[in-house]
Write a protein that holds these residues in place. Structure first.
Motif, mmCIF file in Angstrom:
data_model
loop_
_atom_site.group_PDB
_atom_site.id
_atom_site.type_symbol
_atom_site.label_atom_id
_atom_site.label_comp_id
_atom_site.label_asym_id
_atom_site.label_seq_id
_atom_site.Cartn_x
_atom_site.Cartn_y
_atom_site.Cartn_z
ATOM 1 N N PRO A 162 0.827 -1.219 0.000
ATOM 2 C CA PRO A 162 0.000 0.000 0.000
ATOM 3 C C PRO A 162 0.855 1.260 0.000
ATOM 4 C CG PRO A 162 -0.887 -1.614 1.541
ATOM 5 C CD PRO A 162 0.440 -2.148 1.091
ATOM 6 N N ASN A 163 0.365 2.293 -0.684
ATOM 7 C CA ASN A 163 1.010 3.613 -0.749
ATOM 8 C C ASN A 163 2.347 3.601 -1.482
ATOM 9 O OD1 ASN A 163 -1.098 4.780 0.845
ATOM 10 N ND2 ASN A 163 -0.102 3.998 2.695
ATOM 11 N N THR A 164 2.539 2.619 -2.393
ATOM 12 C CA THR A 164 3.770 2.593 -3.185
ATOM 13 C C THR A 164 3.469 2.610 -4.678
ATOM 14 O OG1 THR A 164 3.867 0.160 -3.191
ATOM 15 C CG2 THR A 164 4.989 1.304 -1.384
ATOM 16 N N SER A 165 2.244 3.038 -5.054
ATOM 17 C CA SER A 165 1.844 2.998 -6.465
ATOM 18 C C SER A 165 2.693 3.897 -7.348
ATOM 19 C CB SER A 165 0.370 3.400 -6.607
ATOM 20 O OG SER A 165 0.173 4.737 -6.164
ATOM 21 N N HIS A 166 3.282 4.976 -6.764
ATOM 22 C CA HIS A 166 4.050 5.924 -7.563
ATOM 23 C C HIS A 166 5.538 5.605 -7.610
ATOM 24 C CE1 HIS A 166 4.207 7.248 -3.393
ATOM 25 N NE2 HIS A 166 5.333 7.879 -3.679
ATOM 26 N N HIS A 167 5.970 4.563 -6.926
ATOM 27 C CA HIS A 167 7.379 4.211 -6.974
ATOM 28 C C HIS A 167 7.760 3.771 -8.393
ATOM 29 C CE1 HIS A 167 7.886 3.409 -2.365
ATOM 30 N NE2 HIS A 167 7.409 4.609 -2.642
ATOM 31 N N PRO A 168 8.940 4.142 -8.872
ATOM 32 C CA PRO A 168 9.341 3.854 -10.256
ATOM 33 C C PRO A 168 9.168 2.400 -10.667
ATOM 34 C CG PRO A 168 10.928 5.311 -9.231
ATOM 35 C CD PRO A 168 9.982 4.883 -8.139
ATOM 36 N N GLU A 169 9.504 1.456 -9.758
ATOM 37 C CA GLU A 169 9.416 0.040 -10.122
ATOM 38 C C GLU A 169 7.976 -0.432 -10.239
ATOM 39 O OE1 GLU A 169 9.967 0.261 -5.610
ATOM 40 O OE2 GLU A 169 10.728 1.271 -7.398
#
Length: 330
Positions: A162-169
């Protein structure tokens, strides 16, 4: 005794007795295992041909692989797990990942950011993060967008927390391009939406200046921005062409210096999303209806929605700074 607490040896013994002809009840009595557990073990064996569970080592390897390669599929994870001698169904893999906080989600599409882009975005955010809220209320935001008649259904799933949708990978890089069912140019400010016009044919510098001539200043008057407003546009070549820059100069128009590849810094992207959802809910059957619905729904966007996007703009800048110029959740 729960199924997950049984050793592989015990589960295999259950299957062995079942294959020898014993009924569920007899196996339960012989091995002192609940009848429901016996049924679950046999059912798994019948469906998947195995009673094997993930070992701690295999579980760690699975989570490590999904974390390292978020775009890997369950089929690929199943093959990878089989290589270390553990054959399990995809459902087991999925549940294991869920317990580790990893869920399959559609990967968001984000612009491909090079290091130069990140630095430019970071400089922009640091320069403006302390600006007065009133400054942003004097900005007329603009952009073009493509709206397809039946929408775009392309999706890609990734394993992420959760809350990592914008991480590059966890994102899919995109390159901005034109084309599509219809192209629209629009603008807005904290006071509401401005003009929305359909772009006929190929958009070039001359047509862009024609659109600005007929809609930019009318929008600023309708929104009561006054004479000292700031105009925002991205760095598309037709926006930064010499003739366009001269047009701005001749109109004594203040243009906001803008970092490339930064749709997450332009709040009009949120309005485009709202617009597309509203329009496609009305199921337009042809391009004429699509254009008409776009105009109607654009006019319906509440002023409060526009105002909130501008009031929270400093949070976008702070997010860019926190990401060191990288992609944000916006």
């Amino acid at each position: 005794m729960k199924t997950k607490e049984l050793s592989k040896q015990v589960r295999d013994k259950v299957v062995e007795k079942y294959r020898s002809g014993l009924c569920y009840k007899k196996i339960s009595e012989t091995l002192n295992i609940p009848l429901s557990t016996i049924k679950a073990i046999i059912k798994k064996w019948k469906e998947y041909g195995t009673t094997t569970k993930l070992t701690d080592q295999a579980r760690r390897a699975l989570i490590r692989e999904a974390t390292k390669r978020p775009k890997i599929t369950l089929k690929e994870l199943q093959s990878s797990t089989a290589e270390i001698g553990v054959s399990v169904h995809r459902t087991t893999l999925s549940r294991t990942l869920h317990r580790a906080g990893l869920y399959g989600r559609v990967a968001r599409k984000k612009p491909l950011l090079k290091e130069k882009n990140k630095q430019t975005r970071l400089v922009f955010a640091k320069r403006h993060v302390g600006d007065s809220p009133n400054i942003w209320k004097k900005v007329l935001w603009s952009d073009e967008t493509k709206i397809e008649l039946f929408g775009h259904q392309g999706k890609r799933y990734v394993w992420r927390k959760p809350n990592t949708s914008h991480h590059p990978e966890n994102t899919i890089p995109t390159v901005k391009h034109g084309g599509g069912s219809i192209m629209l140019w629009g603008c807005f400010s904290s006071a509401g939406t401005g003009k929305l016009v359909r772009i006929e044919g190929m958009m070039d510098g001359a047509k862009y200046r024609e659109i600005l001539e007929g809609n930019l200043f009318q929008s600023s008057r309708d929104l009561r921005l006054g004479r000292r407003f700031t105009f925002q546009q991205d760095n598309d070549p037709k926006h930064t062409a010499k003739a366009t820059l001269e047009w701005f100069k001749g109109k004594h128009l203040n243009v906001l210096e803008w970092p490339s590849q930064s749709p997450d810094l332009n709040p009009i992207e949120n309005l485009w999303y709202d617009l597309k959802i509203a329009v496609h809910q009305r199921n337009p059957s042809n391009l004429k209806e699509l254009e008409q619905f776009c105009l109607e729904e654009w006019a319906k966007i509440p002023v409060a929605r526009c105002a909130k996007l501008i009031d929270t703009y400093p949070k976008r800048l702070a997010a860019v700074i926190a990401a060191k110029g990288g992609s944000t959740k916006y």
